[in-house]
Design a protein around this motif. Structure first.
Motif, PDB file in Angstrom:
ATOM      1  N   ALA A 150       0.855  -1.191   0.000  1.00  0.00           N
ATOM      2  CA  ALA A 150       0.000   0.000   0.000  1.00  0.00           C
ATOM      3  C   ALA A 150       0.883   1.231   0.000  1.00  0.00           C
ATOM      4  CB  ALA A 150      -0.891  -0.008   1.239  1.00  0.00           C
ATOM      5  N   ASP A 151       0.577   2.180  -0.910  1.00  0.00           N
ATOM      6  CA  ASP A 151       1.378   3.399  -0.954  1.00  0.00           C
ATOM      7  C   ASP A 151       0.514   4.572  -1.390  1.00  0.00           C
ATOM      8  OD1 ASP A 151       4.672   3.895  -1.129  1.00  0.00           O
ATOM      9  OD2 ASP A 151       3.405   5.443  -2.065  1.00  0.00           O
ATOM     10  N   GLU A 152       0.671   5.685  -0.677  1.00  0.00           N
ATOM     11  CA  GLU A 152      -0.118   6.900  -0.945  1.00  0.00           C
ATOM     12  C   GLU A 152       0.066   7.414  -2.367  1.00  0.00           C
ATOM     13  OE1 GLU A 152      -2.180   8.348   1.034  1.00  0.00           O
ATOM     14  OE2 GLU A 152      -1.755   7.460   3.005  1.00  0.00           O
ATOM     15  N   TYR A 153       1.219   7.091  -2.958  1.00  0.00           N
ATOM     16  CA  TYR A 153       1.531   7.600  -4.290  1.00  0.00           C
ATOM     17  C   TYR A 153       0.498   7.164  -5.321  1.00  0.00           C
ATOM     18  CZ  TYR A 153       3.732   7.440  -8.899  1.00  0.00           C
ATOM     19  OH  TYR A 153       4.000   7.547 -10.232  1.00  0.00           O
ATOM     20  N   VAL A 154      -0.116   6.009  -5.089  1.00  0.00           N
ATOM     21  CA  VAL A 154      -1.038   5.455  -6.068  1.00  0.00           C
ATOM     22  C   VAL A 154      -2.371   6.195  -6.014  1.00  0.00           C
ATOM     23  CG1 VAL A 154      -2.227   3.388  -6.865  1.00  0.00           C
ATOM     24  CG2 VAL A 154       0.052   3.208  -5.849  1.00  0.00           C
ATOM     25  N   GLU A 155      -2.844   6.625  -7.167  1.00  0.00           N
ATOM     26  CA  GLU A 155      -4.134   7.294  -7.216  1.00  0.00           C
ATOM     27  C   GLU A 155      -5.213   6.287  -7.614  1.00  0.00           C
ATOM     28  OE1 GLU A 155      -4.243  10.986  -9.435  1.00  0.00           O
ATOM     29  OE2 GLU A 155      -2.123  11.258  -8.925  1.00  0.00           O
ATOM     30  N   SER A 156      -6.207   6.167  -6.759  1.00  0.00           N
ATOM     31  CA  SER A 156      -7.217   5.126  -6.961  1.00  0.00           C
ATOM     32  C   SER A 156      -7.988   5.300  -8.267  1.00  0.00           C
ATOM     33  CB  SER A 156      -8.209   5.149  -5.806  1.00  0.00           C
ATOM     34  OG  SER A 156      -7.514   4.943  -4.599  1.00  0.00           O
ATOM     35  N   ASN A 157      -8.223   6.559  -8.637  1.00  0.00           N
ATOM     36  CA  ASN A 157      -9.085   6.750  -9.806  1.00  0.00           C
ATOM     37  C   ASN A 157      -8.336   6.802 -11.128  1.00  0.00           C
ATOM     38  OD1 ASN A 157      -7.885   9.135  -9.316  1.00  0.00           O
ATOM     39  ND2 ASN A 157      -9.745  10.218  -8.700  1.00  0.00           N
ATOM     40  N   PHE A 158      -7.040   6.523 -11.107  1.00  0.00           N
ATOM     41  CA  PHE A 158      -6.322   6.455 -12.371  1.00  0.00           C
ATOM     42  C   PHE A 158      -6.117   4.994 -12.765  1.00  0.00           C
ATOM     43  CE2 PHE A 158      -2.853   6.367 -15.297  1.00  0.00           C
ATOM     44  CZ  PHE A 158      -3.008   7.522 -16.050  1.00  0.00           C
ATOM     45  N   GLY A 159      -6.312   4.686 -14.037  1.00  0.00           N
ATOM     46  CA  GLY A 159      -6.109   3.318 -14.519  1.00  0.00           C
ATOM     47  C   GLY A 159      -6.974   2.355 -13.739  1.00  0.00           C
ATOM     48  N   THR A 160      -6.352   1.324 -13.199  1.00  0.00           N
ATOM     49  CA  THR A 160      -7.124   0.335 -12.433  1.00  0.00           C
ATOM     50  C   THR A 160      -6.972   0.559 -10.943  1.00  0.00           C
ATOM     51  OG1 THR A 160      -5.247  -1.183 -12.338  1.00  0.00           O
ATOM     52  CG2 THR A 160      -6.735  -1.387 -14.233  1.00  0.00           C
ATOM     53  N   GLY A 161      -6.143   1.552 -10.594  1.00  0.00           N
ATOM     54  CA  GLY A 161      -5.898   1.798  -9.180  1.00  0.00           C
ATOM     55  C   GLY A 161      -4.823   0.898  -8.609  1.00  0.00           C
ATOM     56  N   ALA A 162      -4.274   0.040  -9.468  1.00  0.00           N
ATOM     57  CA  ALA A 162      -3.189  -0.840  -9.038  1.00  0.00           C
ATOM     58  C   ALA A 162      -2.003  -0.616  -9.972  1.00  0.00           C
ATOM     59  CB  ALA A 162      -3.630  -2.298  -9.093  1.00  0.00           C
ATOM     60  N   VAL A 163      -0.829  -0.461  -9.394  1.00  0.00           N
ATOM     61  CA  VAL A 163       0.353  -0.124 -10.173  1.00  0.00           C
ATOM     62  C   VAL A 163       1.422  -1.188 -10.010  1.00  0.00           C
ATOM     63  CG1 VAL A 163       2.055   1.667 -10.651  1.00  0.00           C
ATOM     64  CG2 VAL A 163      -0.130   2.285  -9.610  1.00  0.00           C
ATOM     65  N   LYS A 164       1.951  -1.612 -11.163  1.00  0.00           N
ATOM     66  CA  LYS A 164       3.090  -2.528 -11.098  1.00  0.00           C
ATOM     67  C   LYS A 164       4.329  -1.730 -10.720  1.00  0.00           C
ATOM     68  CE  LYS A 164       4.855  -3.639 -15.256  1.00  0.00           C
ATOM     69  NZ  LYS A 164       6.001  -2.733 -15.161  1.00  0.00           N
ATOM     70  N   ILE A 165       5.167  -2.298  -9.923  1.00  0.00           N
ATOM     71  CA  ILE A 165       6.340  -1.574  -9.420  1.00  0.00           C
ATOM     72  C   ILE A 165       7.627  -2.221  -9.923  1.00  0.00           C
ATOM     73  CG2 ILE A 165       7.564  -0.791  -7.347  1.00  0.00           C
ATOM     74  CD1 ILE A 165       4.825   0.521  -7.780  1.00  0.00           C
ATOM     75  N   THR A 166       8.407  -1.400 -10.669  1.00  0.00           N
ATOM     76  CA  THR A 166       9.674  -1.863 -11.235  1.00  0.00           C
ATOM     77  C   THR A 166      10.788  -0.939 -10.747  1.00  0.00           C
ATOM     78  OG1 THR A 166       8.323  -2.155 -13.219  1.00  0.00           O
ATOM     79  CG2 THR A 166      10.651  -2.709 -13.406  1.00  0.00           C
ATOM     80  N   PRO A 167      11.284  -1.142  -9.571  1.00  0.00           N
ATOM     81  CA  PRO A 167      12.181  -0.149  -8.964  1.00  0.00           C
ATOM     82  C   PRO A 167      13.437   0.143  -9.784  1.00  0.00           C
ATOM     83  CG  PRO A 167      11.456  -1.744  -7.341  1.00  0.00           C
ATOM     84  CD  PRO A 167      11.027  -2.273  -8.682  1.00  0.00           C
ATOM     85  N   ALA A 168      13.925  -0.811 -10.522  1.00  0.00           N
ATOM     86  CA  ALA A 168      15.180  -0.589 -11.235  1.00  0.00           C
ATOM     87  C   ALA A 168      14.972   0.110 -12.576  1.00  0.00           C
ATOM     88  CB  ALA A 168      15.903  -1.920 -11.451  1.00  0.00           C
ATOM     89  N   HIS A 169      13.711   0.308 -12.968  1.00  0.00           N
ATOM     90  CA  HIS A 169      13.487   0.879 -14.292  1.00  0.00           C
ATOM     91  C   HIS A 169      12.481   2.011 -14.321  1.00  0.00           C
ATOM     92  CE1 HIS A 169      16.000  -2.042 -16.373  1.00  0.00           C
ATOM     93  NE2 HIS A 169      15.569  -2.905 -15.464  1.00  0.00           N
ATOM     94  N   ASP A 170      12.256   2.633 -13.193  1.00  0.00           N
ATOM     95  CA  ASP A 170      11.340   3.774 -13.152  1.00  0.00           C
ATOM     96  C   ASP A 170      11.617   4.572 -11.881  1.00  0.00           C
ATOM     97  OD1 ASP A 170       8.358   4.725 -14.220  1.00  0.00           O
ATOM     98  OD2 ASP A 170       8.699   5.062 -12.079  1.00  0.00           O
ATOM     99  N   ALA A 171      11.730   5.873 -12.056  1.00  0.00           N
ATOM    100  CA  ALA A 171      12.149   6.721 -10.939  1.00  0.00           C
ATOM    101  C   ALA A 171      11.136   6.713  -9.789  1.00  0.00           C
ATOM    102  CB  ALA A 171      12.387   8.139 -11.417  1.00  0.00           C
ATOM    103  N   ASN A 172       9.843   6.776 -10.120  1.00  0.00           N
ATOM    104  CA  ASN A 172       8.832   6.760  -9.058  1.00  0.00           C
ATOM    105  C   ASN A 172       8.788   5.404  -8.373  1.00  0.00           C
ATOM    106  OD1 ASN A 172       7.680   9.428  -9.226  1.00  0.00           O
ATOM    107  ND2 ASN A 172       7.015   8.800 -11.266  1.00  0.00           N
TER     108      ASN A 172
END
Length: 904
Positions: A261-283
């Motif tokens: 769970a992370d505040e960064y994720v916005e529920s109303n964007f996309g599906t509200g679930a974000v895949k996390i790729t720490p080595a290939h994306d700054a956020n």
RNA sequence: AGUCUCUUAGCUCAGUUGGUAGAGCAUUACCUUGACAAGGUAGGGGUCAGCAGUUCGAGUCUGCUAGAGACUACCA
């Protein structure tokens, strides 16, 4: 250049104030474009102006080594000539080849700068890779490192897979992708719907019926899922609350990853679930840090997938991998949908390749403290002052406030190699020289960091490194400077006065110069920053190589001349973009021609003239002479005022109209008879005015004015500014006219205005009544004593310019009915008898037209004056002014009405 | 998404403390005038994007609307 006019040493006045400008160094690979031509013109106008005013003037020129561009260019050449890569020949040989290339071809831009007529000091020409500037770079690096402001760290950086180097945020250009897509991927939840997973491909419908068995993520870059180490949802999102803490069986990888769970994720964007790729994306990196996630690198430095991406993907290009991942998901029934999606992607500024965010170890500069220096300078002293101030001051300040660390290492060979050495154990020694590093490492077994510094790192030091600062003497003796000559340059010319540049490098360059200047010199690098506009093509589009809509300044020079081009560029409003129009240069080409022809006329009868006189006492002069002196001095004052606030276009307009309208259209015409009759005094006088005008024009039109000035009789270095008294004679070193209040003569100007008005009205009558050019007329004028005196003393000129053979001056008009009439300002009436020539119908229409115009104005004036509020509240002078004006118009209209009635 | 700029004559653009709208090009008529036809002379052409407000008075100041553009950040 040969005479040394452009070096500050030409100035013999020890008390002269310094004036200095440093050129934004063009890339060594570059060729001149319109942007250069514009900024160069503005700088040269200022430099020539200040030099003529007696300042100790330095316009410092130089070239930038342009790391990436130059390396790319030489790499291409190497491939073409020898079919080799830089790696084939090795670093040492390659670098030598770049130097060869620089020595052979790097001079093109400097030749073009000469063609532009820039008065730069070539004896002080600099190059960012030369030894002294490189020493300054190493010194700055070491000092910042020692203070802890430079550090080495592992982070997500902007990686160009083609150039194989990291780039700073500012070297990345965001561009819209052509066919962006958003892919919705289903990630099965571990332990839910176990057993269904295998059948997914056969019966995807069952998945949809059981939404609890997966979580759908949306992504624009499916290939990165191979490096996913988590899925994140918003902690408040009701849909996913129960899933937090569970894990996902990541398809295609066999790995299990957590749902966090992370505040960064916005529920109303996309599906509200974000895949996390720490080595290939700054956020994702940030989220990874917060949740202690694994950072799995799945790509190589050329943007192909590596072995960590799995056997099936290793070696594939990132875009091939994307296709394959999507295909595999589809085969597994885990591809929910694909939507079209507008996405902007970062591109390499130089090679246009899509940037890959990559986890990498690099050198950074911590900007906080230097940023604060710059912000304080702005807050407390409002420096640097931006022209125009809006919007640049705010943009600059806001950017600084949000400044992030600066990635300064580059994986290139062409540039300043980072002064850091490593021993066998990887221990780092940052030092000015290898000897210094050896001394502190106590071993000679050291390897220098292979990376070089961002080109902008050396550019950031430009205002003081070019003036001789290397920091060494300062460090050894506590004094600033380096060597005799250089030391005085730094003392004399730093801070520089003004920087002229485009808005695209306010962040890249301007801000960094301010920060390093404050840090290392303890002083701002310049007071003023002029941000010029962009030259667009005739359709208002940006010029670009890909659109091939660029206009080559050298072509324009060839067609219209450098001076006309400079006038065109300086004539555009400061800071405003403008569309290039050949018609505009054409009009300044015509202006050049006008100057040439006017000078020819002035020289025609100047045989006896040996002196260009100095303007002083005007008591015994004729009206036109007093008038032109007054106009000249007014113009000079206004031009100096305009240049003082960098209103170049204002100065151009003033000069254009003074020369063309006042000098050519009126003064030459008024003096023509005297001059052609061989009057030596008149001839000397007109040459004096011309000479002053050429001086005023010189900063803008150096070639033409020098050429003509040298042809004038009696010019010599006696006309020079006293600081240059003993130099070879040149207009470049004459004193720039600043305008003398005592020579501004309002009385003469208003008297001349009467003469001009009279001539114009007569010409109007001639034109409207279709009087043949060769026919002479008589002019009857009724006017008060004062005006009669003025007109009488200029009778010869009036006769000539109005093509009259007789002028009758009286208290009142006594003329035949068959006359054309007009009125003048100041209650004067004129009439042109046209016995036998007049067409009464035409004259009635003409008078009617004049009356209508006056009535229109009268209506406006009456409206205002009958408004009690206006009379009460407006300033008294304003009200009186309008009353006077109304009286004047009333009279004129009444007279014309009488004239009209008399015709009936 | 945020910040900001622009909209003035047919075209490209000026317009600096609010006080009678300017230039260049284009256009009309006339002109082999001893500097200049790449020129001269005299003209024509604009409810300053729209609406509202402040003010005696708005191209100029404030707000909104509509178009155009710039920059910054984000973009799962």
């Amino acid at each position: 250049e040969a005479n040394g006019f452009f070096t500050p040493e030409i100035n013999q006045n020890p008390a002269a104030e310094p004036f200095s400008i440093v050129i934004p160094p063009p890339n060594v690979t570059g060729t001149l474009h319109m942007g250069h031509a514009l900024q160069h013109t503005l700088m040269d106008v200022l430099t020539r102006w200040k030099r003529m005013l007696g300042f100790r003037t330095l316009f410092l020129v130089g070239v930038d080594h342009a790391g990436i561009s130059t390396q790319l260019m030489v790499t291409r050449q190497l491939k073409k000539d020898e079919h080799k890569t830089p790696q084939d020949v090795g670093r040492e040989v390659f670098t030598a080849k770049v130097w060869d290339w620089k020595n052979k071809y790097g001079g093109e831009i400097t030749q073009q700068i000469r063609r532009e007529g820039l008065s730069v000091d070539w004896t002080r020409e600099r190059f960012t890779m030369e030894e002294n500037l490189s020493r300054a770079v190493r010194e700055v690096f070491v000092r910042l490192y020692e203070e802890g402001w430079i550090y080495r760290g592992t982070r997500i950086v902007n990686w160009c897979p083609r150039d194989k180097t990291v780039l700073s945020d500012l070297e990345v250009k965001e561009e819209k992708a052509k066919d962006g897509k958003l892919y919705y991927l289903r990630y099965p939840i571990a332990g839910v719907g176990e057993g269904e997973k295998g059948r997914g491909g056969e019966n995807p419908q069952s998945e949809i019926r059981n939404p609890q068995s997966y979580i759908t993520v949306a992504t624009t870059r499916p290939e990165t899922m191979l490096g996913d180490t988590a899925v994140a949802v918003n902690p408040e999102d009701e849909r996913y609350k129960d899933l937090i803490g569970k894990t996902i069986a990541l398809p295609l990888t066999g790995r299990e990853i957590p749902i966090v769970a992370d505040e960064y994720v916005e529920s109303n964007f996309g599906t509200g679930a974000v895949k996390i790729t720490p080595a290939h994306d700054a956020n994702d990196w940030e989220i990874g840090e917060r949740h202690g996630l694994e950072k799995l690198v799945v790509m190589n430095d050329d943007a192909t997938m590596n072995s960590a991406a799995g056997e099936a993907f290793a070696g594939l290009d990132r875009f091939e991998a994307r296709t394959k991942v999507v295909e595999e998901f589809e085969a597994l029934g885990l591809l929910e949908k694909i939507e079209d999606y507008d996405v902007t992607l970062p591109h390499c500024e130089r090679c246009k390749t899509v940037i890959e965010p990559l986890l990498s170890e690099q050198w950074f500069v911590k900007m906080d403290e230097m940023r604060d220096l710059a912000l304080t300078l702005m807050r407390e002293e409002n420096l640097p002052r931006f022209f125009p101030e809006v919007p640049h001051k705010k943009v600059y300040t806001t950017w600084l406030e949000n400044l992030r660390d600066w990635t300064i290492s580059r994986q290139l060979w062409w540039g300043h190699q980072i002064p850091a050495w490593y021993d066998k154990d990887g221990q780092v020694y940052v030092a000015r020289t290898k000897e210094e590093a050896v001394a502190s490492a106590e071993t000679t077994d050291l390897t220098q960091d292979p990376d070089v510094l961002d080109t902008w790192f050396s550019s950031a030091l430009w205002p003081f490194s070019t003036l001789g600062w290397t920091g060494e003497e300062e460090r050894e003796t506590g004094r600033r400077g380096d060597g005799e000559t250089d030391k005085s340059d730094l003392d004399v010319f730093y801070p520089t006065d003004v920087l002229v540049t485009g808005r695209d490098i306010i962040f890249l360059w301007v801000s960094r110069m301010v920060m390093t200047g404050l840090k290392f010199m303890g002083e701002r690098p310049f007071d003023d920053v002029i941000i010029h506009g962009t030259v667009l093509d005739k359709n208002g589009q940006r010029m670009s190589k890909t659109k091939s809509n660029g206009i080559d300044p050298l072509d324009v020079f060839a067609t219209y001349g450098v001076d006309a081009t400079r006038m065109t560029l300086a004539g555009s409003a400061t800071g405003i973009d403008f569309a290039w129009r050949d018609e505009r240069v054409e009009s300044f080409r015509n202006f050049s021609n006008k100057i040439w022809n006017a000078t020819r006329f002035c020289l025609m009868n100047s045989d006896g003239t040996t002196n260009i006189s100095l303007l002083a006492n005007t008591a015994n002069l004729s009206l036109p002479d007093k008038w032109i002196i007054s106009r000249l001095n007014k113009t000079a004052k206004a031009v100096n005022r305009a240049l003082g606030t960098y209103q170049f276009h204002e100065a151009v307009q003033l000069l254009y109209h003074f020369f063309w309208d006042d000098f050519c259209d009126w003064y030459i015409e008024l003096k023509k008879d005297e001059i052609t009759a061989g009057d030596a005094t008149a001839s000397a006088f007109i040459l004096t005015i011309l000479e002053q005008a050429l001086r005023l024009l010189h900063p803008f039109m150096p070639f033409l004015t020098e050429e003509l000035w040298q042809k004038l009789p009696g010019v010599s270095n006696a006309l020079h500014n006293s600081a240059y008294a003993s130099s070879e004679q040149t207009i470049m070193l004459t004193t720039f006219p600043t305008g003398d209040d005592s020579l501004i003569d309002e009385q003469a100007e208003s008297a001349m205005a009467s003469v001009i008005e009279l001539i114009t009205k007569i010409r109007n009558i001639r034109a409207e009544m279709n009087i043949k050019a060769g026919d002479r007329v008589s002019i009857h004028i009724a006017a008060d004593n004062a005006m009669r005196t003025v007109l009488a003393s200029n009778e010869a000129q009036i006769k000539k310019l109005a093509r009259a053979d007789k002028i009758v001056l009286a208290n009142s008009l006594d003329v035949p009915k068959a006359s054309a009439r007009a009125v003048l300002t100041g209650n004067a009436e004129i009439a042109v008898p046209l016995e036998g020539l007049i067409d009464f119908e035409m004259e009635r229409a003409r008078l009617q037209g004049q009356i209508e115009k006056l009535d229109l104005e009268l209506q406006r004036l009456n409206g205002q004056l009958s408004n009690a509020n206006f009379v009460e509240k407006a300033p008294k002078e304003k009200v009186d002014e309008l009353r006077d004006r109304k009286g004047e118009i009333d009279n004129q209209a009444a007279t014309l009405r009488q004239n009209l009635e008399a015709l009936n």
